[in-house]
Design an enzyme around this catalytic site. Sequence first.
Site, PDB file in Angstrom:
ATOM      1  N   SER A  73      -5.490  11.999  -0.513  1.00 50.09           N
ATOM      2  CA  SER A  73      -5.425  12.850   0.364  1.00 50.09           C
ATOM      3  C   SER A  73      -4.560  13.589   0.635  1.00 50.09           C
ATOM      4  O   SER A  73      -5.002  14.607   1.124  1.00 50.09           O
ATOM      5  CB  SER A  73      -5.334  11.470   1.876  1.00 50.09           C
TER       6      SER A  73
ATOM      7  N   LYS B   6       0.708  -1.204   0.026  1.00 50.01           N
ATOM      8  CA  LYS B   6      -0.031   0.123   0.001  1.00 50.01           C
ATOM      9  C   LYS B   6       0.628   0.823  -0.252  1.00 50.01           C
ATOM     10  O   LYS B   6       0.647   2.741  -0.112  1.00 50.01           O
ATOM     11  CB  LYS B   6      -0.417   0.393   1.108  1.00 50.01           C
TER      12      LYS B   6
END
Length: 300
Positions: free
Chosen positions: A252, A182
């Site tokens: 983000s 990730k």
Amino acid sequence: MTNILIVGDGAIGLLLSHFLSHKNNVHVLTRKPTCNTRFYSRKNAPSHNINARFINLSDLAQQPSYDVVIFTVKAFQVQDAFSQIKPYLAANSILVVSHNGMGNIEELISQLNTQQALYFLTTSMAGFKSTQYIVQHTGEGQSVIGGCNKLAAKNPQFISPLLQAIPNLKMVNNIEQLRFEKLLVNVAINPLTALHNIKNGQLRAPAFSATIMSLLYEGCRVANAKGLNIALADALNNAYTVMALTAENYSSMQQDIANNRPTEIMAICGYISEQGKRYNIKTPANNELLAKIQAKKSVV
């Protein structure tokens, strides 16, 4: 009914509070006014109330003992948040950390007692806050959780039933590997979208391919040095798959830069850079993006 405290009311915190509050007693710790109702909206569907109670730090002493505490704050905020919550933890509270990037897990483990299990949750659910009180759920994704300390690794069955309301939740034994995978997706997407102020899908343009290749090549070398088996081809495939699935989303980090907020760059490119120094691996591409994001926005 499980008593759950979610620390942080960002997009992921609100998404988790929406799902978990269906069958649990959920409190959300926020710095914002607690009298305002929070709302969940799925794509273009009408929004509806999130059935959780929102509290401030000063309210914690009057609350029940929490079975599960989920930290959904940014990586650089985890330690401060934990320090504030620690006096109110039960002797056998279960802790879950969820953020982009790497770091801080070892520091937390050293501060827990032998009855407190620590897990890490990584999710590819997509969402953003259209206002400070409304979360838009814009994309499905899998959530993966795994144990980080000895108690959690030995007893994975503790957590799965408590969080089963989270969509597509999977329990794994190799969370460190998945966290790094990730991380590499974040390395490929977040800094470049923030630097160029673009959506995730725009990174599929040929102009970015060489930079993405360099970033992930360095990341894979660091992963391999740490004993993790991550091939460059797989890292590239993962990154471009996420770009396609979240093509219309802003990352983000892009949202942080756009809203003049601190970013998680030190837990992403900064982590690759630091680990590169540790293993004597050169990381010029990550170093360059780290410096550019730091220059664009003063970060913690």
